[in-house]
Every structure is written in C-alpha cells, then in structure tokens.
Write a protein that holds these residues in place. Structure first.
Motif, PDB file in Angstrom:
ATOM      1  N   GLU A 201     123.965 -56.834 -22.897  1.00  0.00           N
ATOM      2  CA  GLU A 201     124.254 -55.892 -21.802  1.00  0.00           C
ATOM      3  C   GLU A 201     124.486 -54.480 -22.325  1.00  0.00           C
ATOM      4  OE1 GLU A 201     126.178 -59.280 -18.822  1.00  0.00           O
ATOM      5  OE2 GLU A 201     127.503 -58.004 -20.006  1.00  0.00           O
ATOM      6  N   GLU A 204     121.155 -53.016 -22.868  1.00  0.00           N
ATOM      7  CA  GLU A 204     120.528 -52.613 -21.600  1.00  0.00           C
ATOM      8  C   GLU A 204     121.086 -51.267 -21.119  1.00  0.00           C
ATOM      9  OE1 GLU A 204     121.321 -55.856 -18.942  1.00  0.00           O
ATOM     10  OE2 GLU A 204     119.808 -57.174 -19.837  1.00  0.00           O
ATOM     11  N   ALA A 220     123.299 -51.126 -14.685  1.00  0.00           N
ATOM     12  CA  ALA A 220     123.534 -51.921 -15.896  1.00  0.00           C
ATOM     13  C   ALA A 220     125.032 -52.031 -16.201  1.00  0.00           C
ATOM     14  CB  ALA A 220     122.789 -51.309 -17.082  1.00  0.00           C
ATOM     15  N   LYS A 223     126.676 -54.400 -13.542  1.00  0.00           N
ATOM     16  CA  LYS A 223     126.388 -55.808 -13.851  1.00  0.00           C
ATOM     17  C   LYS A 223     127.268 -56.290 -15.012  1.00  0.00           C
ATOM     18  CE  LYS A 223     122.748 -58.033 -16.295  1.00  0.00           C
ATOM     19  NZ  LYS A 223     121.424 -57.861 -16.862  1.00  0.00           N
ATOM     20  N   HIS A 224     127.363 -55.465 -16.050  1.00  0.00           N
ATOM     21  CA  HIS A 224     128.139 -55.799 -17.248  1.00  0.00           C
ATOM     22  C   HIS A 224     129.622 -55.971 -16.929  1.00  0.00           C
ATOM     23  CE1 HIS A 224     129.797 -55.619 -21.255  1.00  0.00           C
ATOM     24  NE2 HIS A 224     130.264 -54.392 -21.104  1.00  0.00           N
TER      25      HIS A 224
END
Length: 234
Positions: A201, A204, A220, A223-224
């Motif tokens: 992650e 990303e 990103a 999400k992480h």
C-alpha cells in the motif's frame, strides 16, 4: 436587589511573577536564545523572594517557554508547532487511555487529515521527495519482523508526506497524531503478514504521488488507512 457574592481571590505571588516573566517574553524584551535575568535581579525588580521566582520559572519551563539546565541560567526557547504539541503529549495520551470514543475520534481525524495531506503532497511532489519516500519504504522492508523499527519507518513515511506541503504545522500535526496513536498500535501486525500488505500500500501511495495524481493519492491513502484502522486498539 441582592447581588451574589463575588469574592476576590488573592493570587499567589508566583502567579504574578509568572505573568510578568511571560510578558517579558511575549513583548520581545526577551528573545529566543536569550538568558533569563538572574534570580537576584528578578527578586529586586519585582520585590519578591526567591521561592516565588523559582516557582514561576518552573511554570515557564512546564509550558515550554524556557529551558532550565542545572547550574546554568534559564534560556528562552524558540516555540515551534512541534514543541507546542509535545507539551500536550502526556495529557492527550491520558485522554485516549480513558476513552474508547476518543481513540475512534482520533483515528477518524487522522484519516481526514491524511487524505488532505495526500492531495496537497501530490500537487507538489518532486523527484527528491520520491527518492526519500522510496528510501523509507526500503528501510521498512528491511525491518520486517522487527516491530519497533517497522512502525518507526511506517510513521516516518506518513510524516515525510506531510513535509512535502512545506507547512511545518502540518508536519507537527502529523507527528503528534501518530505519536498518540502509537500507544495503541498492536504489534500483532508483525506476526499476521499484514506488514507485507502495508508495504504494498505504501508503494501504491508513492506511485500516485510520483505521478502527481491527487485523486489517486487520496484514494490510495484512504484504502490504506481504513484497512489498517483495526490495528490500533485499546
């Protein structure tokens, strides 16, 4: 018509001295790096005894306004966003330890903040920032299986993104929130394989920052952090 009693409370001498000393600093009479006047000079100036001076000086030190070293004259400190947040570190940690709600609120505030940081950073990321973030990810990869080192590198990755903004208050806020959360960061992630997911992650996020893609960087980061949110528990 009767008025409620408004009792005038006599203030301690040291509180009065504190106010005078604080005014000497805020007015510019004393600048960061300057030595405070000696106890004797202050006793004569304010017409008070040594205990009141010492107590007031200790209060200034507790508030991060001066630094007291044994055998040396107290010095006026340069206040920074970092030093101000450090002053509340202990009380913030106590607040979090006493309330599960506070911990959840902090996690939400951190996600809100980091999404904004990712957008801000994506618009400003230079090659030197990409190189620095890649070095941190490499350090984190080498720390696999070593909880303290891995988490330290993890925190550094996020504060380094805040640094791209060029705003020292953003950096201080990032460092403070992570320091408070660290108390509740379970080391289980090291033993469950989640640390490898963290590295993916981070890669990303770095990819999106390097592409100056604000939407992608925010997505990103979101999400992480939503995924790793569960790692911070009481």
């Amino acid at each position: 018509m009767t008025h409620p009693i408004e009792q005038i409370v006599r203030r301690k001498l040291s509180d009065e001295v504190f106010d005078r000393l604080e005014r000497m600093i805020t007015s510019g009479e004393l600048q960061p790096g300057d030595e405070m006047p000696s106890e004797r000079v202050l006793m004569e100036r304010f017409g008070v005894g040594r205990p009141a001076i010492r107590e007031a000086m200790q209060s200034l030190a507790n508030k991060g306004l001066v630094n007291i070293s044994h055998g040396e004259r107290a010095k006026v400190l340069q206040l920074t966003a970092q030093s101000i947040f450090r002053q509340v570190d202990l009380t913030a940690k106590i607040m979090l330890s006493q309330s599960a709600d506070s911990l959840e609120h902090l996690k939400s505030a951190r996600i809100f903040f980091e999404r904004g940081m990712a957008r801000e950073a994506a618009q400003r990321t230079k090659q030197s920032d990409v190189d620095a973030l890649r070095d941190i990810i490499d350090r984190q990869r080498r720390a696999l299986g070593h909880a303290e080192e891995f988490i330290a590198a993890d925190m550094h990755f996020h504060t380094r993104i805040a640094q791209i903004s060029g705003n020292p208050i953003f950096v201080a806020v990032s460092e403070a929130m992570l320091a408070w959360l660290k108390e509740y960061h379970t080391e289980m992630l090291i033993w469950t394989g989640k640390e490898k997911l963290t590295l993916v992650e981070h890669e990303e996020i770095l990819e999106r920052l390097a592409a100056n893609d604000a939407d992608g960087a925010e997505a990103a980061v979101l999400k992480h952090l939503e995924r790793s949110r569960a790692l911070y528990t009481k």
